[in-house]
Design a protein around this motif. Structure first.
Motif, mmCIF file in Angstrom:
data_model
loop_
_atom_site.group_PDB
_atom_site.id
_atom_site.type_symbol
_atom_site.label_atom_id
_atom_site.label_comp_id
_atom_site.label_asym_id
_atom_site.label_seq_id
_atom_site.Cartn_x
_atom_site.Cartn_y
_atom_site.Cartn_z
ATOM 1 N N GLU A 187 68.702 29.631 24.116
ATOM 2 C CA GLU A 187 67.285 29.843 24.449
ATOM 3 C C GLU A 187 67.012 31.255 24.947
ATOM 4 O O GLU A 187 66.010 31.870 24.568
ATOM 5 N N ARG A 188 67.884 31.765 25.799
ATOM 6 C CA ARG A 188 67.661 33.107 26.341
ATOM 7 C C ARG A 188 67.684 34.158 25.228
ATOM 8 O O ARG A 188 66.834 35.055 25.193
ATOM 9 N N TRP A 189 68.659 34.031 24.317
ATOM 10 C CA TRP A 189 68.748 35.000 23.223
ATOM 11 C C TRP A 189 67.515 34.913 22.331
ATOM 12 O O TRP A 189 66.904 35.938 21.998
ATOM 13 N N PHE A 190 67.133 33.693 21.944
ATOM 14 C CA PHE A 190 65.957 33.518 21.093
ATOM 15 C C PHE A 190 64.706 34.073 21.755
ATOM 16 O O PHE A 190 63.898 34.768 21.124
ATOM 17 N N GLY A 191 64.546 33.741 23.030
ATOM 18 C CA GLY A 191 63.351 34.194 23.730
ATOM 19 C C GLY A 191 63.257 35.705 23.791
ATOM 20 O O GLY A 191 62.206 36.294 23.489
ATOM 21 N N LEU A 192 64.350 36.353 24.177
ATOM 22 C CA LEU A 192 64.334 37.804 24.321
ATOM 23 C C LEU A 192 64.151 38.504 22.981
ATOM 24 O O LEU A 192 63.310 39.396 22.837
ATOM 25 N N VAL A 193 64.930 38.099 21.979
ATOM 26 C CA VAL A 193 64.841 38.756 20.673
ATOM 27 C C VAL A 193 63.464 38.531 20.049
ATOM 28 O O VAL A 193 62.873 39.447 19.472
ATOM 29 N N SER A 194 62.956 37.328 20.174
ATOM 30 C CA SER A 194 61.629 37.032 19.613
ATOM 31 C C SER A 194 60.575 37.943 20.217
ATOM 32 O O SER A 194 59.750 38.522 19.505
ATOM 33 N N LYS A 195 60.594 38.082 21.551
ATOM 34 C CA LYS A 195 59.574 38.893 22.216
ATOM 35 C C LYS A 195 59.753 40.379 21.907
ATOM 36 O O LYS A 195 58.764 41.105 21.712
ATOM 37 N N LEU A 196 60.988 40.829 21.853
ATOM 38 C CA LEU A 196 61.239 42.236 21.542
ATOM 39 C C LEU A 196 60.793 42.562 20.116
ATOM 40 O O LEU A 196 60.108 43.562 19.879
ATOM 41 N N VAL A 197 61.156 41.727 19.178
ATOM 42 C CA VAL A 197 60.806 41.961 17.780
ATOM 43 C C VAL A 197 59.295 41.874 17.584
ATOM 44 O O VAL A 197 58.695 42.706 16.881
ATOM 45 N N GLU A 198 58.656 40.884 18.183
ATOM 46 C CA GLU A 198 57.207 40.728 18.039
ATOM 47 C C GLU A 198 56.459 41.947 18.558
ATOM 48 O O GLU A 198 55.499 42.413 17.943
ATOM 49 N N PHE A 199 56.906 42.488 19.681
ATOM 50 C CA PHE A 199 56.233 43.666 20.224
ATOM 51 C C PHE A 199 56.406 44.865 19.293
ATOM 52 O O PHE A 199 55.452 45.590 18.998
ATOM 53 N N ILE A 200 57.636 45.094 18.810
ATOM 54 C CA ILE A 200 57.875 46.258 17.955
ATOM 55 C C ILE A 200 57.112 46.141 16.641
ATOM 56 O O ILE A 200 56.591 47.136 16.127
ATOM 57 N N VAL A 201 56.996 44.929 16.108
ATOM 58 C CA VAL A 201 56.282 44.739 14.846
ATOM 59 C C VAL A 201 54.773 44.864 15.044
ATOM 60 O O VAL A 201 54.070 45.547 14.278
ATOM 61 N N THR A 202 54.247 44.199 16.084
ATOM 62 C CA THR A 202 52.789 44.149 16.262
ATOM 63 C C THR A 202 52.234 45.318 17.063
ATOM 64 O O THR A 202 51.057 45.660 16.939
ATOM 65 N N LYS A 203 53.079 45.897 17.948
ATOM 66 C CA LYS A 203 52.657 46.992 18.832
ATOM 67 C C LYS A 203 51.536 46.564 19.773
ATOM 68 O O LYS A 203 50.778 47.405 20.272
ATOM 69 N N GLU A 204 51.421 45.282 20.021
ATOM 70 C CA GLU A 204 50.361 44.775 20.886
ATOM 71 C C GLU A 204 50.784 44.850 22.356
ATOM 72 O O GLU A 204 51.900 44.454 22.710
ATOM 73 N N GLU A 205 49.869 45.347 23.189
ATOM 74 C CA GLU A 205 50.175 45.482 24.602
ATOM 75 C C GLU A 205 50.502 44.139 25.233
ATOM 76 O O GLU A 205 51.368 44.042 26.118
ATOM 77 N N ALA A 206 49.830 43.092 24.792
ATOM 78 C CA ALA A 206 50.092 41.768 25.351
ATOM 79 C C ALA A 206 51.537 41.344 25.096
ATOM 80 O O ALA A 206 52.160 40.675 25.930
ATOM 81 N N ARG A 207 52.081 41.740 23.944
ATOM 82 C CA ARG A 207 53.473 41.402 23.624
ATOM 83 C C ARG A 207 54.443 42.143 24.536
ATOM 84 O O ARG A 207 55.473 41.593 24.941
ATOM 85 N N SER A 208 54.122 43.388 24.858
ATOM 86 C CA SER A 208 55.002 44.128 25.767
ATOM 87 C C SER A 208 54.969 43.510 27.160
ATOM 88 O O SER A 208 55.992 43.445 27.845
ATOM 89 N N SER A 209 53.804 43.029 27.563
ATOM 90 C CA SER A 209 53.698 42.364 28.873
ATOM 91 C C SER A 209 54.545 41.099 28.898
ATOM 92 O O SER A 209 55.210 40.800 29.903
ATOM 93 N N GLU A 210 54.532 40.348 27.793
ATOM 94 C CA GLU A 210 55.353 39.137 27.716
ATOM 95 C C GLU A 210 56.842 39.477 27.795
ATOM 96 O O GLU A 210 57.620 38.776 28.448
ATOM 97 N N LEU A 211 57.232 40.562 27.125
ATOM 98 C CA LEU A 211 58.628 40.988 27.153
ATOM 99 C C LEU A 211 59.042 41.368 28.570
ATOM 100 O O LEU A 211 60.094 40.920 29.067
ATOM 101 N N LEU A 212 58.235 42.188 29.229
ATOM 102 C CA LEU A 212 58.572 42.622 30.580
ATOM 103 C C LEU A 212 58.579 41.456 31.561
ATOM 104 O O LEU A 212 59.425 41.393 32.462
ATOM 105 N N GLU A 213 57.657 40.514 31.357
ATOM 106 C CA GLU A 213 57.622 39.337 32.236
ATOM 107 C C GLU A 213 58.894 38.519 32.093
ATOM 108 O O GLU A 213 59.454 38.043 33.092
ATOM 109 N N MET A 214 59.391 38.395 30.876
ATOM 110 C CA MET A 214 60.619 37.635 30.667
ATOM 111 C C MET A 214 61.813 38.343 31.289
ATOM 112 O O MET A 214 62.675 37.712 31.912
ATOM 113 N N LEU A 215 61.878 39.662 31.142
ATOM 114 C CA LEU A 215 62.976 40.420 31.727
ATOM 115 C C LEU A 215 62.971 40.329 33.246
ATOM 116 O O LEU A 215 64.029 40.356 33.881
ATOM 117 N N GLN A 216 61.794 40.220 33.814
ATOM 118 C CA GLN A 216 61.694 40.090 35.268
ATOM 119 C C GLN A 216 62.016 38.683 35.746
ATOM 120 O O GLN A 216 62.631 38.491 36.797
#
Length: 265
Positions: A187-216
């Motif tokens: 789950e941790r790997w899927f969650g992190l990779v999914s959020k990282l890839v989604e942000f890089i593909v979409t470039k959406e600020e909301a996706r970066s917030s989700e990524l940072l929230e998960m890392l925190q």
């Protein structure tokens, strides 16, 4: 190298560290002397043989390197690692034809096992030997083998090549085709990779917030945080990469004393 000589007698780890340090400094004569001394006291153990191969490669003594590789394979005929080492060393020696031949030998002997294909795929991805990696990937597909671990390696390889659309497809395919239990275990790997890839593909600020929230929220290790920051920086998201660095500092994973923030590599 004084620090390696303070332990009497030196441990195998210390001996190896000393020889490798000499090699990395380009002090090949001293490396060979230390290696000869090690062999005199320990015998021709695996570590000695392995480092002899690397020393010969660094010196561009390819005939000597191949003799040493042949010796390793001769005494470890049932061990795929000896064949994998030959592939890696030929590739690092910038000998693509010899590396491909070594790959053919490996696949002939060990290519029917998914476990063996996994253990050769990882180092190939690490050294970015993408043509050889694709040969392994095609063999897995030809055999009709499905294994979450190999799908993870393929996803990470796609990310390393900057192919984030493909990585996104692979993650979604894994989610669709894998058993729920396997997803839960990773789950941790899927969650992190999914959020990282989604942000890089979409470039959406909301996706970066989700990524940072998960890392925190989840305690990831320093290598993971470093990998995320480096991937972001390499793909032009420097501000977000710095936020990951700051977050890692805040979580006491790393300490940076320099006035400027360096790459996390």
């Amino acid at each position: 190298m004084e620090w390696t000589d303070q332990q009497k007698p030196p441990s195998p780890v210390m001996r190896e560290s000393k020889v490798v340090s000499y090699i990395e400094l380009g002090r090949f004569g001293e490396a060979r002397e230390s290696l000869d001394l090690w062999e005199q006291t320990a015998g021709r153990i695996d570590a000695v043989k392995r480092i002899r191969v690397r020393l010969a490669r660094e010196e561009r003594a390819l005939s000597e390197m191949r003799d040493a590789l042949a010796e390793m394979r001769a005494v470890s005929s049932g061990d795929p690692q000896a064949w994998i080492y030959a592939i890696i060393q030929e590739y690092l020696a910038e000998q693509p034809n010899a590396a491909a031949e070594a790959m053919d030998d490996f696949l002939l002997r060990f290519g029917g096992s998914l476990d063996n294909l996994i253990i050769v795929a990882r180092p190939l991805a690490e050294i970015k030997a993408w043509e050889l990696f694709e040969i392994v990937s095609l063999r897995v597909d030809d055999l009709g083998l499905k294994e979450l671990e190999f799908e993870r390696i393929k996803t990470e390889a796609a990310m390393a090549r900057g192919e984030f659309e493909l990585a996104r497809e692979l993650v979604n395919r894994i989610k669709a085709n894998s058993e729920s239990g396997l997803i839960a275990d990773n789950e941790r790997w899927f969650g992190l990779v999914s959020k990282l890839v989604e942000f890089i593909v979409t470039k959406e600020e909301a996706r970066s917030s989700e990524l940072l929230e998960m890392l925190q929220r989840i305690s990831f290790t320093l290598p993971v945080m470093r990998g995320v920051a480096t991937t972001l920086e390499d793909n032009g998201f420097v501000d977000v990469a710095y936020q990951v660095v700051d977050l890692a500092q805040h979580l006491s994973l790393i300490h940076i004393s320099e006035p400027t923030r360096p790459r996390l590599i």
